[in-house]
Scaffold this active site. Structure first.
Site, PDB file in Angstrom:
ATOM      1  NE  ARG A  70      -3.638  -2.451   0.785  1.00 30.95           N
ATOM      2  CZ  ARG A  70      -4.013  -3.093   0.091  1.00 30.95           C
ATOM      3  NH1 ARG A  70      -2.278  -3.113   0.048  1.00 30.95           N
ATOM      4  NH2 ARG A  70      -4.317  -3.620  -0.545  1.00 30.95           N
ATOM      5  CG  ASN A 103      -8.878   8.207   3.440  1.00 38.38           C
ATOM      6  OD1 ASN A 103      -9.422   7.432   4.455  1.00 38.38           O
ATOM      7  ND2 ASN A 103      -9.878   8.709   2.680  1.00 38.38           N
ATOM      8  CB  VAL A 104      -3.643   4.832   6.296  1.00 41.78           C
ATOM      9  CG1 VAL A 104      -4.467   4.651   7.963  1.00 41.78           C
ATOM     10  CG2 VAL A 104      -3.672   3.875   5.171  1.00 41.78           C
ATOM     11  CG  HIS A 120      -8.195   5.315  11.900  1.00 36.51           C
ATOM     12  ND1 HIS A 120      -9.595   5.016  11.037  1.00 36.51           N
ATOM     13  CD2 HIS A 120      -8.917   4.934  12.540  1.00 36.51           C
ATOM     14  CE1 HIS A 120     -10.598   4.916  11.374  1.00 36.51           C
ATOM     15  NE2 HIS A 120     -10.232   4.383  12.423  1.00 36.51           N
ATOM     16  CB  CYS A 147      13.538   0.920  17.509  1.00 32.68           C
ATOM     17  SG  CYS A 147      13.272   2.619  17.970  1.00 32.68           S
ATOM     18  CB  SER A 188     -18.608   2.588   4.870  1.00 32.09           C
ATOM     19  OG  SER A 188     -17.850   2.036   6.047  1.00 32.09           O
ATOM     20  CG  ASN A 212     -20.678   8.026   1.409  1.00 28.26           C
ATOM     21  OD1 ASN A 212     -19.505   7.876   1.502  1.00 28.26           O
ATOM     22  ND2 ASN A 212     -21.632   6.538   1.698  1.00 28.26           N
ATOM     23  CG  LEU A 213     -21.113   6.161  -4.730  1.00 30.33           C
ATOM     24  CD1 LEU A 213     -20.500   7.236  -5.846  1.00 30.33           C
ATOM     25  CD2 LEU A 213     -19.602   5.353  -5.102  1.00 30.33           C
ATOM     26  CB  ALA A 230     -15.687  12.679  -2.929  1.00 22.99           C
TER      27      ALA A 230
HETATM   28  P1  NAD Z   1     -14.400   2.200   3.428  1.00 27.02           P
HETATM   29  O1  NAD Z   1     -14.019   1.449   2.716  1.00 27.02           O
HETATM   30  O2  NAD Z   1     -15.634   1.567   4.893  1.00 27.02           O
HETATM   31  O3  NAD Z   1     -16.557   2.959   2.665  1.00 27.02           O
HETATM   32  C1  NAD Z   1     -15.815   3.615   1.792  1.00 27.02           C
HETATM   33  C2  NAD Z   1     -16.748   4.290   1.609  1.00 27.02           C
HETATM   34  O4  NAD Z   1     -17.274   5.188   0.711  1.00 27.02           O
HETATM   35  C3  NAD Z   1     -18.309   3.553   0.794  1.00 27.02           C
HETATM   36  O5  NAD Z   1     -19.449   4.442   1.313  1.00 27.02           O
HETATM   37  C4  NAD Z   1     -18.692   3.704  -0.087  1.00 27.02           C
HETATM   38  O6  NAD Z   1     -19.806   4.220  -0.491  1.00 27.02           O
HETATM   39  C5  NAD Z   1     -17.822   5.824  -0.384  1.00 27.02           C
HETATM   40  N1  NAD Z   1     -17.807   5.735  -1.766  1.00 27.02           N
HETATM   41  C6  NAD Z   1     -16.500   4.496  -2.807  1.00 27.02           C
HETATM   42  N2  NAD Z   1     -16.254   5.654  -3.723  1.00 27.02           N
HETATM   43  C7  NAD Z   1     -16.679   7.136  -2.895  1.00 27.02           C
HETATM   44  C8  NAD Z   1     -16.497   8.128  -4.256  1.00 27.02           C
HETATM   45  N3  NAD Z   1     -16.161   8.443  -5.293  1.00 27.02           N
HETATM   46  N4  NAD Z   1     -17.206   9.126  -3.429  1.00 27.02           N
HETATM   47  C9  NAD Z   1     -17.761   9.488  -2.596  1.00 27.02           C
HETATM   48  N5  NAD Z   1     -18.255   8.815  -1.598  1.00 27.02           N
HETATM   49  C10 NAD Z   1     -17.412   6.746  -1.945  1.00 27.02           C
HETATM   50  O7  NAD Z   1     -13.774   3.211   4.086  1.00 27.02           O
HETATM   51  P2  NAD Z   1     -14.086   3.417   5.709  1.00 27.02           P
HETATM   52  O8  NAD Z   1     -15.129   3.610   6.446  1.00 27.02           O
HETATM   53  O9  NAD Z   1     -12.682   5.240   5.199  1.00 27.02           O
HETATM   54  O10 NAD Z   1     -12.719   2.585   6.213  1.00 27.02           O
HETATM   55  C11 NAD Z   1     -13.005   1.540   6.949  1.00 27.02           C
HETATM   56  C12 NAD Z   1     -11.139   1.916   7.628  1.00 27.02           C
HETATM   57  O11 NAD Z   1     -10.731   1.598   6.123  1.00 27.02           O
HETATM   58  C13 NAD Z   1     -10.798   2.927   7.916  1.00 27.02           C
HETATM   59  O12 NAD Z   1     -10.215   2.591   9.079  1.00 27.02           O
HETATM   60  C14 NAD Z   1      -9.868   3.560   6.618  1.00 27.02           C
HETATM   61  O13 NAD Z   1      -8.247   3.780   7.327  1.00 27.02           O
HETATM   62  C15 NAD Z   1      -9.012   2.102   6.065  1.00 27.02           C
HETATM   63  N6  NAD Z   1      -9.202   2.642   5.046  1.00 27.02           N
HETATM   64  C16 NAD Z   1      -8.427   3.844   4.436  1.00 27.02           C
HETATM   65  C17 NAD Z   1      -7.757   3.916   2.842  1.00 27.02           C
HETATM   66  C18 NAD Z   1      -6.984   4.800   2.535  1.00 27.02           C
HETATM   67  O14 NAD Z   1      -6.339   5.373   3.318  1.00 27.02           O
HETATM   68  N7  NAD Z   1      -7.280   5.119   0.963  1.00 27.02           N
HETATM   69  C19 NAD Z   1      -8.522   2.687   2.179  1.00 27.02           C
HETATM   70  C20 NAD Z   1      -8.957   1.825   2.321  1.00 27.02           C
HETATM   71  C21 NAD Z   1      -9.276   1.804   4.003  1.00 27.02           C
END
Ligand code: NAD
Length: 244
Positions: A70, A103-104, A120, A147, A188, A212-213, A230
């Site tokens: 990742r 997001n990470v 997170h 470390c 979500s 949200n989507l 978004a």
């Molecule tokens: P999730 O993956 O559970 O849900 C994502 C949400 O985003 C869904 O409701 C979906 O409908 C919506 N979505 C998808 N595409 C979209 C768009 N183009 N525009 C708007 N909305 C859109 O995500 P969450 O609730 O953020 O995360 C769960 C865990 O997963 C968190 O702890 C997060 O840190 C981690 N995560 C992080 C990343 C990252 O850093 N980018 C990626 C995946 C998961």
């Protein structure tokens, strides 16, 4: 129309989806991580089973590999219009503002946001499980790496795994208590405590908006939900806020 001074914005995986980083859940489906191991055998794991302290203890190679891939993937993605719009709001909003991301990835900061927290953790950091020191890392993190501060071989990705306590909770709860607008973007509503922020902000008197989507699990708690990608909804909303 109500006037706002203090805004808290929660972002989730959905804000980075259009940059090419997959979410964990869309349409309620859990994601799988599929790869071919060093012996050429195809493997498949539920993503939620890899991101746990138990998985790190049982199979550190697997968990480190998951996060190394990742982190390497960040090199080929760019912030999208939603990250850019939030960075613009951060620059131009005269009142209090805090972007809290689950997001990470590093796309908010690469777009230029500064008033933000990673609740997170962050892919580009490592954490020593022995002494608590943090380090920036661009390269892979093999299990057993010592470390640089205390030499214990216990460096791990600086990621809050499922079941661990998120970072910065005191600052976040203080900001939610003072907010008069809470906005949730691309999440979500399945992962607590972030999924509970809407009710906390609302209990303290904030207006609440979801972008949200699709309807999230907690959609019913928001005063207003706008559905769509978004990259379209966030720039429109930021324009609205800055032209009030
Ligand atoms: P999730 O993956 O559970 O849900 C994502 C949400 O985003 C869904 O409701 C979906 O409908 C919506 N979505 C998808 N595409 C979209 C768009 N183009 N525009 C708007 N909305 C859109 O995500 P969450 O609730 O953020 O995360 C769960 C865990 O997963 C968190 O702890 C997060 O840190 C981690 N995560 C992080 C990343 C990252 O850093 N980018 C990626 C995946 C998961």
């Amino acid at each position: 129309m109500r006037d706002y001074e203090s805004i808290v914005i929660l972002t989730g995986a959905g804000i980075s989806a259009e940059s090419g980083i997959p979410t964990f859940r869309t349409h309620g489906q859990v994601s799988y991580w599929e790869y071919v191991d060093t012996n050429g055998v195809p493997k498949k794991h539920r993503v939620e089973d890899v991101c746990t302290p138990e998985a790190l203890a049982a199979d550190p190679e697997l968990v480190h590999r998951f996060y190394d891939l990742r982190r390497a993937g960040l090199a080929s993605v760019e912030p999208n219009a939603a990250h850019e719009a939030l960075a613009r709001l951060d620059r131009e909003w005269p009142g209090a503002l805090l972007i809290v991301t689950q997001n990470v990835d590093d796309l908010h900061e690469r777009a230029g946001a500064t008033r933000m927290l990673h609740m997170h953790g962050a892919l580009k950091q490592a954490l020593c499980a022995a002494c608590g020191a943090r380090f920036d890392r661009g390269d892979d993190l093999p299990p057993g790496t010592p470390c640089p501060a205390c030499a214990a071989p216990r460096l791990r990705p600086d990621i809050v795994f499922f079941g661990e306590i998120p970072y910065h909770m005191h600052r976040i709860e203080t900001a939610l208590a003072q907010a008069d607008l809470f906005v949730s973007i691309g999440t979500s509503g399945a992962v607590y405590p972030a999924a509970g922020f809407v009710r906390l902000a609302s209990a303290y008197g904030a207006a609440t908006l979801e972008l949200n989507l699709e309807r999230s699990e907690g959609s019913g708690w928001f005063d207003e939900s706008r559905l769509g990608p978004a990259s379209q909804l966030v720039p429109q909303w930021v324009e609205e806020m800055l032209s009030r």
